[in-house]
Design a protein around this motif. Sequence first.
Motif, short mmCIF file in Angstrom:
data_model
loop_
_atom_site.label_atom_id
_atom_site.label_comp_id
_atom_site.label_asym_id
_atom_site.label_seq_id
_atom_site.Cartn_x
_atom_site.Cartn_y
_atom_site.Cartn_z
N LYS A 65 -37.09 -33.44 -57.75
CA LYS A 65 -38.06 -32.67 -56.97
C LYS A 65 -38.21 -31.23 -57.46
N SER A 66 -37.47 -30.85 -58.49
CA SER A 66 -37.67 -29.52 -59.05
C SER A 66 -38.59 -29.56 -60.27
N THR A 67 -38.81 -30.77 -60.83
CA THR A 67 -39.65 -30.88 -62.02
C THR A 67 -40.89 -31.72 -61.80
N GLY A 68 -41.10 -32.22 -60.61
CA GLY A 68 -42.31 -33.01 -60.32
C GLY A 68 -42.33 -34.31 -61.08
N SER A 69 -43.35 -34.51 -61.88
CA SER A 69 -43.50 -35.78 -62.60
C SER A 69 -43.24 -35.65 -64.10
N SER A 70 -42.56 -34.61 -64.52
CA SER A 70 -42.42 -34.35 -65.95
C SER A 70 -41.40 -35.23 -66.66
N HIS A 71 -40.37 -35.71 -65.98
CA HIS A 71 -39.39 -36.59 -66.63
C HIS A 71 -40.07 -37.93 -66.93
N PRO A 72 -39.82 -38.51 -68.12
CA PRO A 72 -40.51 -39.76 -68.49
C PRO A 72 -40.40 -40.89 -67.45
N LEU A 73 -39.23 -41.08 -66.84
CA LEU A 73 -39.09 -42.14 -65.84
C LEU A 73 -39.85 -41.79 -64.56
N ASP A 74 -39.79 -40.51 -64.17
CA ASP A 74 -40.55 -40.08 -62.99
C ASP A 74 -42.04 -40.21 -63.26
N GLN A 75 -42.46 -39.86 -64.47
CA GLN A 75 -43.86 -39.92 -64.85
C GLN A 75 -44.37 -41.37 -64.80
N GLU A 76 -43.54 -42.29 -65.23
CA GLU A 76 -43.93 -43.71 -65.20
C GLU A 76 -44.18 -44.18 -63.76
N ARG A 77 -43.27 -43.82 -62.84
CA ARG A 77 -43.44 -44.20 -61.43
C ARG A 77 -44.66 -43.49 -60.82
N TRP A 78 -44.86 -42.22 -61.18
CA TRP A 78 -45.99 -41.44 -60.68
C TRP A 78 -47.31 -42.06 -61.15
N PHE A 79 -47.38 -42.39 -62.44
CA PHE A 79 -48.59 -43.00 -62.98
C PHE A 79 -48.85 -44.36 -62.36
N ALA A 80 -47.79 -45.12 -62.09
CA ALA A 80 -47.96 -46.43 -61.44
C ALA A 80 -48.61 -46.26 -60.06
N PHE A 81 -48.17 -45.24 -59.32
CA PHE A 81 -48.76 -44.94 -58.02
C PHE A 81 -50.24 -44.55 -58.17
N ILE A 82 -50.52 -43.64 -59.07
CA ILE A 82 -51.90 -43.17 -59.27
C ILE A 82 -52.81 -44.34 -59.65
N CYS A 83 -52.38 -45.13 -60.62
CA CYS A 83 -53.19 -46.26 -61.07
C CYS A 83 -53.42 -47.26 -59.93
N GLN A 84 -52.40 -47.49 -59.12
CA GLN A 84 -52.55 -48.43 -58.00
C GLN A 84 -53.61 -47.95 -57.02
N THR A 85 -53.61 -46.66 -56.70
CA THR A 85 -54.60 -46.17 -55.74
C THR A 85 -56.01 -46.26 -56.31
N VAL A 86 -56.16 -45.97 -57.60
CA VAL A 86 -57.49 -46.07 -58.23
C VAL A 86 -57.92 -47.54 -58.30
N ASP A 87 -57.01 -48.43 -58.67
CA ASP A 87 -57.34 -49.86 -58.72
C ASP A 87 -57.73 -50.37 -57.33
N ASP A 88 -57.06 -49.88 -56.32
CA ASP A 88 -57.36 -50.29 -54.94
C ASP A 88 -58.67 -49.69 -54.43
N GLY A 89 -59.12 -48.63 -55.07
CA GLY A 89 -60.30 -47.92 -54.57
C GLY A 89 -60.00 -47.15 -53.30
N LYS A 90 -58.73 -46.82 -53.09
CA LYS A 90 -58.29 -46.08 -51.90
C LYS A 90 -57.40 -44.93 -52.36
N THR A 91 -57.96 -43.73 -52.40
CA THR A 91 -57.22 -42.59 -52.91
C THR A 91 -57.09 -41.50 -51.86
N PHE A 92 -56.01 -40.74 -51.97
CA PHE A 92 -55.76 -39.57 -51.14
C PHE A 92 -56.65 -38.41 -51.57
N ASP A 93 -57.04 -37.56 -50.64
CA ASP A 93 -57.53 -36.23 -50.96
C ASP A 93 -56.30 -35.44 -51.39
N TYR A 94 -56.45 -34.55 -52.37
CA TYR A 94 -55.27 -33.86 -52.91
C TYR A 94 -54.51 -33.09 -51.83
#
Length: 151
Positions: A65-94
């Motif tokens: 939680k001090s580096t956000g999504s910059s670590h490769p493993l964290d980035q992979e999980r973060w991207f999986a979340f982002i892609c899922q919301t876009v694929d679902d067509g249901k996204t958060f407002d920032y």
Amino acid sequence: MKTELSVDEYNAVLVRFYDNVIKPYKECDTELIISKPSEDIFDSTSVISDKALKKLQAFCSSANKSTGSSHPLDQERWFAFICQTVDDGKTFDYSVLAKFLQDENYLGKKSDEFNGVMGDFAWDEDQAYELGNEYENSCVILRYYKKIRGI
């Protein structure tokens, strides 16, 4: 002189406005579709899918939680979340996502004794808004890519 309302005061004004203005207007057989105020507790699955929520939870519980999504493993999980919301067509407002990431009632509160940066607790405001902005930009790019590729 009071310059701002607490959350409870704001919600009380909203409910009073609904009861005294909206509800009587709605009963006049208007064609407008008017929803009643929602519960005080934010339901993330009203915005994103349950599958996307599980991916967000996996990211939040494992990420530094001090580096956000910059670590490769964290980035992979973060991207999986982002892609899922876009694929679902249901996204958060920032800003909704940023506030959700800071929600100690949902994600947990970091104890004063705990010095670590990983675990089940909410994000700080700066990191949450940084992730929210990153999320929004990534969604825009992915939607554009899917549109031009016909995906």
